[in-house]
Structures are given as C-alpha cells and as structure tokens.
Design a protein around this motif. Structure first.
Motif, mmCIF file in Angstrom:
data_model
loop_
_atom_site.group_PDB
_atom_site.id
_atom_site.type_symbol
_atom_site.label_atom_id
_atom_site.label_comp_id
_atom_site.label_asym_id
_atom_site.label_seq_id
_atom_site.Cartn_x
_atom_site.Cartn_y
_atom_site.Cartn_z
ATOM 1 N N GLY A 2 -11.870 21.308 36.524
ATOM 2 C CA GLY A 2 -13.051 20.458 36.411
ATOM 3 C C GLY A 2 -12.776 19.058 36.903
ATOM 4 N N LEU A 3 -13.480 18.097 36.318
ATOM 5 C CA LEU A 3 -13.297 16.679 36.620
ATOM 6 C C LEU A 3 -13.179 15.905 35.316
ATOM 7 C CD1 LEU A 3 -15.985 16.124 39.413
ATOM 8 C CD2 LEU A 3 -13.506 16.163 39.738
ATOM 9 N N GLU A 4 -12.330 14.878 35.297
ATOM 10 C CA GLU A 4 -12.211 14.048 34.109
ATOM 11 C C GLU A 4 -11.983 12.592 34.497
ATOM 12 O OE1 GLU A 4 -8.932 15.698 31.876
ATOM 13 O OE2 GLU A 4 -7.450 14.460 32.927
ATOM 14 N N ILE A 5 -12.462 11.720 33.635
ATOM 15 C CA ILE A 5 -12.203 10.282 33.754
ATOM 16 C C ILE A 5 -11.061 9.949 32.798
ATOM 17 C CG2 ILE A 5 -13.120 7.963 33.393
ATOM 18 C CD1 ILE A 5 -14.328 9.263 35.794
ATOM 19 N N SER A 6 -10.052 9.257 33.307
ATOM 20 C CA SER A 6 -8.868 8.942 32.514
ATOM 21 C C SER A 6 -8.663 7.434 32.463
ATOM 22 C CB SER A 6 -7.635 9.609 33.110
ATOM 23 O OG SER A 6 -7.800 11.011 33.168
ATOM 24 N N PHE A 7 -8.433 6.926 31.250
ATOM 25 C CA PHE A 7 -8.200 5.497 31.044
ATOM 26 C C PHE A 7 -6.800 5.293 30.491
ATOM 27 C CE2 PHE A 7 -8.364 1.746 28.171
ATOM 28 C CZ PHE A 7 -8.545 0.778 29.146
ATOM 29 N N TYR A 8 -6.003 4.483 31.184
ATOM 30 C CA TYR A 8 -4.642 4.166 30.767
ATOM 31 C C TYR A 8 -4.563 2.682 30.402
ATOM 32 C CZ TYR A 8 -3.457 8.625 32.984
ATOM 33 O OH TYR A 8 -3.410 9.951 33.347
ATOM 34 N N ASN A 9 -3.802 2.404 29.360
ATOM 35 C CA ASN A 9 -3.756 1.056 28.814
ATOM 36 C C ASN A 9 -2.387 0.839 28.177
ATOM 37 O OD1 ASN A 9 -4.439 -1.430 27.579
ATOM 38 N ND2 ASN A 9 -5.117 -0.344 25.743
ATOM 39 N N SER A 10 -1.682 -0.233 28.557
ATOM 40 C CA SER A 10 -0.357 -0.496 27.978
ATOM 41 C C SER A 10 0.048 -1.935 28.279
ATOM 42 C CB SER A 10 0.690 0.479 28.536
ATOM 43 O OG SER A 10 0.837 0.303 29.932
ATOM 44 N N SER A 11 1.266 -2.293 27.886
ATOM 45 C CA SER A 11 1.752 -3.659 28.132
ATOM 46 C C SER A 11 3.279 -3.671 28.207
ATOM 47 C CB SER A 11 1.279 -4.615 27.031
ATOM 48 O OG SER A 11 1.826 -4.240 25.774
ATOM 49 N N MET A 56 6.355 -13.912 27.528
ATOM 50 C CA MET A 56 5.501 -13.368 28.578
ATOM 51 C C MET A 56 5.102 -11.930 28.249
ATOM 52 S SD MET A 56 6.374 -12.633 32.560
ATOM 53 C CE MET A 56 5.260 -11.647 33.550
ATOM 54 N N LYS A 57 3.853 -11.601 28.553
ATOM 55 C CA LYS A 57 3.347 -10.247 28.338
ATOM 56 C C LYS A 57 2.432 -9.875 29.501
ATOM 57 C CE LYS A 57 2.043 -7.397 24.385
ATOM 58 N NZ LYS A 57 1.589 -7.420 22.971
ATOM 59 N N GLU A 58 2.610 -8.660 30.030
ATOM 60 C CA GLU A 58 1.733 -8.155 31.087
ATOM 61 C C GLU A 58 0.949 -6.968 30.541
ATOM 62 O OE1 GLU A 58 2.975 -7.882 35.326
ATOM 63 O OE2 GLU A 58 2.537 -5.734 35.087
ATOM 64 N N TYR A 59 -0.376 -7.139 30.460
ATOM 65 C CA TYR A 59 -1.277 -6.068 30.022
ATOM 66 C C TYR A 59 -1.766 -5.312 31.250
ATOM 67 C CZ TYR A 59 -1.486 -8.771 25.677
ATOM 68 O OH TYR A 59 -1.172 -9.456 24.526
ATOM 69 N N ARG A 60 -1.770 -3.980 31.151
ATOM 70 C CA ARG A 60 -2.148 -3.156 32.294
ATOM 71 C C ARG A 60 -3.267 -2.190 31.911
ATOM 72 N NH1 ARG A 60 3.716 -1.268 34.657
ATOM 73 N NH2 ARG A 60 4.356 -3.294 35.457
ATOM 74 N N PHE A 77 -4.850 -4.589 40.330
ATOM 75 C CA PHE A 77 -3.664 -3.745 40.391
ATOM 76 C C PHE A 77 -3.886 -2.684 41.457
ATOM 77 C CE2 PHE A 77 -0.505 -1.434 37.365
ATOM 78 C CZ PHE A 77 0.558 -2.078 37.968
ATOM 79 N N SER A 78 -3.148 -2.720 42.542
ATOM 80 C CA SER A 78 -3.310 -1.763 43.631
ATOM 81 C C SER A 78 -2.502 -0.508 43.328
ATOM 82 C CB SER A 78 -2.838 -2.396 44.947
ATOM 83 O OG SER A 78 -3.091 -1.546 46.025
ATOM 84 N N LEU A 79 -3.184 0.651 43.230
ATOM 85 C CA LEU A 79 -2.557 1.875 42.752
ATOM 86 C C LEU A 79 -2.667 3.010 43.763
ATOM 87 C CD1 LEU A 79 -3.991 1.787 39.113
ATOM 88 C CD2 LEU A 79 -1.658 1.213 39.804
ATOM 89 N N GLN A 80 -1.739 3.964 43.659
ATOM 90 C CA GLN A 80 -1.698 5.139 44.515
ATOM 91 C C GLN A 80 -2.409 6.316 43.848
ATOM 92 O OE1 GLN A 80 -0.260 5.063 47.506
ATOM 93 N NE2 GLN A 80 1.695 3.993 47.479
ATOM 94 N N VAL A 81 -2.651 7.377 44.648
ATOM 95 C CA VAL A 81 -3.073 8.660 44.098
ATOM 96 C C VAL A 81 -1.971 9.174 43.168
ATOM 97 C CG1 VAL A 81 -3.555 11.071 44.697
ATOM 98 C CG2 VAL A 81 -4.548 9.228 46.054
ATOM 99 N N ASN A 82 -2.364 9.730 42.032
ATOM 100 C CA ASN A 82 -1.412 10.114 40.992
ATOM 101 C C ASN A 82 -1.317 11.632 40.855
ATOM 102 O OD1 ASN A 82 0.401 9.758 38.907
ATOM 103 N ND2 ASN A 82 -1.158 9.488 37.338
ATOM 104 N N ALA A 83 -0.099 12.146 40.749
ATOM 105 C CA ALA A 83 0.146 13.565 40.466
ATOM 106 C C ALA A 83 0.736 13.672 39.065
ATOM 107 C CB ALA A 83 1.083 14.172 41.496
#
Length: 298
Positions: A72-81, A121-125, A202-208
């Motif tokens: 199927g299809l899914e929307i995925s949200f990733y969040n971290s720091s 320093m903290k980087e939120y992604r 944030f410039s990202l690649q296709v993910n496997a």
C-alpha cells in the motif's frame, strides 16, 4: 535519477501484485505510533529518539492458507534530536575587511581561521516520507491467530527540517598575517550570541527500510478483523543529500551577522581535544505498536 525511478517502479509493481495476489483479499488501514529517530553516529554527542510513526492504506492478499502479502502507501513522520554539552568548529576562509591593490594580496591579507564554539547545543530533526511497504506475513496455529511478518519499504522524502539551538554561540577570527584573534567585533561577525535558534531545510535521499512485525489477529465482526502487533523499522540508506564535510558554521561575507548553520550530518566539528570529527551515516529508526483494520472486498 533513472535508477531511482526504476526502483520505485519495481516497488509499485510488487505492490500491485500484492493487492491482487490472492482471493479473497482485504482493504486495510493502519496506524503505527512509536519512537522514531533520524540517527547519525556522532563522537561526543547523544542521540535522543522522538515520537512519530506511520499511517497508511493498502491491501492484503492471501497466497495460501498460511502466507499473506501486504502492500500500500503510508505517510511516515520521523522526529529526533542530537545533543552536545559543548562543540567547536573551525576552518579557513576569507573576509573582505582589508582591501588592497592586487587580488592575490587581498586574499592573503583577508585569509583567516573562522572559529565557533557552542554551549548546550541541540539539533532537532524532522522528516516526512511517503513510503511503499511490501510485507509477507506467516500465520501460526490452528486458528491462525498469531503471525510474524518481514518485508521492506521504499520511502520518498516529502519534507525535512532541522533546528539548531544553543545556550550560547561564540565566534572568533584568527588572522595569521596579523597573528591576532578577534573575539568581540560584531560588525565583522565575531562575538557571542545567547539563546540561538536557527531552522533550515534538510535535504534527504530516497530511503530503503527493512521492517518486521509480530502480533495476533482479533475478529471484530464475522468478516472484519484487527491485527495488533509490535514492529521495528531499520533504514539502511544514508539519507543526507547535502555536501559532505561542511564546517558546522559557515562564514558569510555578504552577511556576517547571519552565518550559515549546517546540520551535523556531514559537518566537521571537534571537541576540546581538537581532533576533527565528521558524523557517520544518517539513517531512520522506528519501533512501536501497529494497529491494522482489515475489511474484505471479495
């Protein structure tokens, strides 16, 4: 680029086959809340997971009385720091503070070492992906209530951002021709700024992604069912698409009061020992629970 589209076409084809593989087959809706991470291997820093997950729609097709294929299809949200108690960056660049006669002489006079020091320093992604999952499930027991599944996902990035915060950031400039370090010269970009917060794309690649799940089936009516399971996803693609080995903070001659804050992914930095470090691969991780509602169509 052609290779990426070929891979996407293959997964779409597999997904189509999954939706029509067996009879009967089911329409399915699922949600997967859990802990997620856009993880980078960093020396001296600490990765923290965030809350995220997946929501999707697809089909289940029975291959036989034990095996099932789902897509199927899914929307995925990733969040971290990622957090550093303190971190430093330095590299050689040029200013335009000292105009001289020749270009060579001007460059030599304006060459300097740009240094940045951060405290707390903290980087939120954050990243949003459209993913195509292909999952094979095997059902266990006489009533086939329990199952385990394994498969893969292909993710196309929809958006990505990172936000850098710090309790303080101090910038300095060492000019070799003067043998002098400037520490408090704001009009040339040197000084201390407190409580910074800078957001960038944030410039990202296709993910496997490799995925696995295990759980049990609940019948909510004579025909409809729920799958309740635990899942884990591991992304094995290096996601960062930007230039590697950037300085963590880049001097801007045209706007010295607003230097470019690069992501820790691919950036060069060092700690108090002065050894230059570069972060490792940037990958996605996700784990949590999965609730899937299945409605028979045939």
């Amino acid at each position: 680029m052609r290779k990426k589209y070929t891979i996407i076409l293959i997964f779409l084809t597999i997904g189509w086959l999954a939706s029509s593989a067996g009879k009967p087959f089911e329409l399915s809706f699922w949600g997967q809340p859990g802990m997620t991470s856009i993880y980078s291997r960093v020396h001296g820093g600490e990765n923290s997971v965030g809350f995220g997950g997946h929501i999707g729609i697809g089909f289940n097709g029975n291959l036989n009385n034990r095996w099932q294929i789902s897509s199927g299809l899914e929307i995925s949200f990733y969040n971290s720091s990622i957090r550093f108690p303190s971190i430093k960056s330095s590299y050689e660049t040029y200013s335009d503070a000292i105009p001289t006669g020749s270009e060579q002489e001007t460059n030599e006079m304006n060459k300097f070492i740009y240094m940045a020091e951060y405290e707390n320093m903290k980087e939120y992604r954050e990243a949003l992906y459209l993913q195509i999952p292909v999952l094979f499930r095997y059902f266990i027991g006489k009533e086939k209530r329990y199952f385990a599944g394994i498969g893969a996902k292909l993710g196309v990035p929809l958006s990505g951002h990172y936000r850098t915060t710090a309790s303080s950031r101090t910038t300095k400039g060492y000019f070799p021709h003067e043998d002098c370090t400037y520490t408090d010269l704001p009009r040339h970009g040197f000084g201390t700024v407190n409580d910074i917060s800078v957001k960038n794309h944030f410039s990202l690649q296709v993910n496997a992604v490799l995925t696995a799940e295990a759980g049990f089936k609940c019948n909510i009516t004579k025909k409809q069912s729920l799958y309740l399971s635990a899942y884990i996803d591991y992304g094995f693609t290096h996601l960062y698409k930007g230039k590697k080995e950037n300085p963590l903070l880049e001097y801007r001659v045209e706007d010295v009061s607003h230097p470019i804050q690069h992501s820790l992914s691919g950036a060069q930095y060092h700690l108090d020992n002065g050894i230059i470090q570069t972060s490792g691969n940037t990958q996605t991780l996700s784990a949590g629970i999965k609730i899937q509602w299945n409605i028979p169509l045939k």
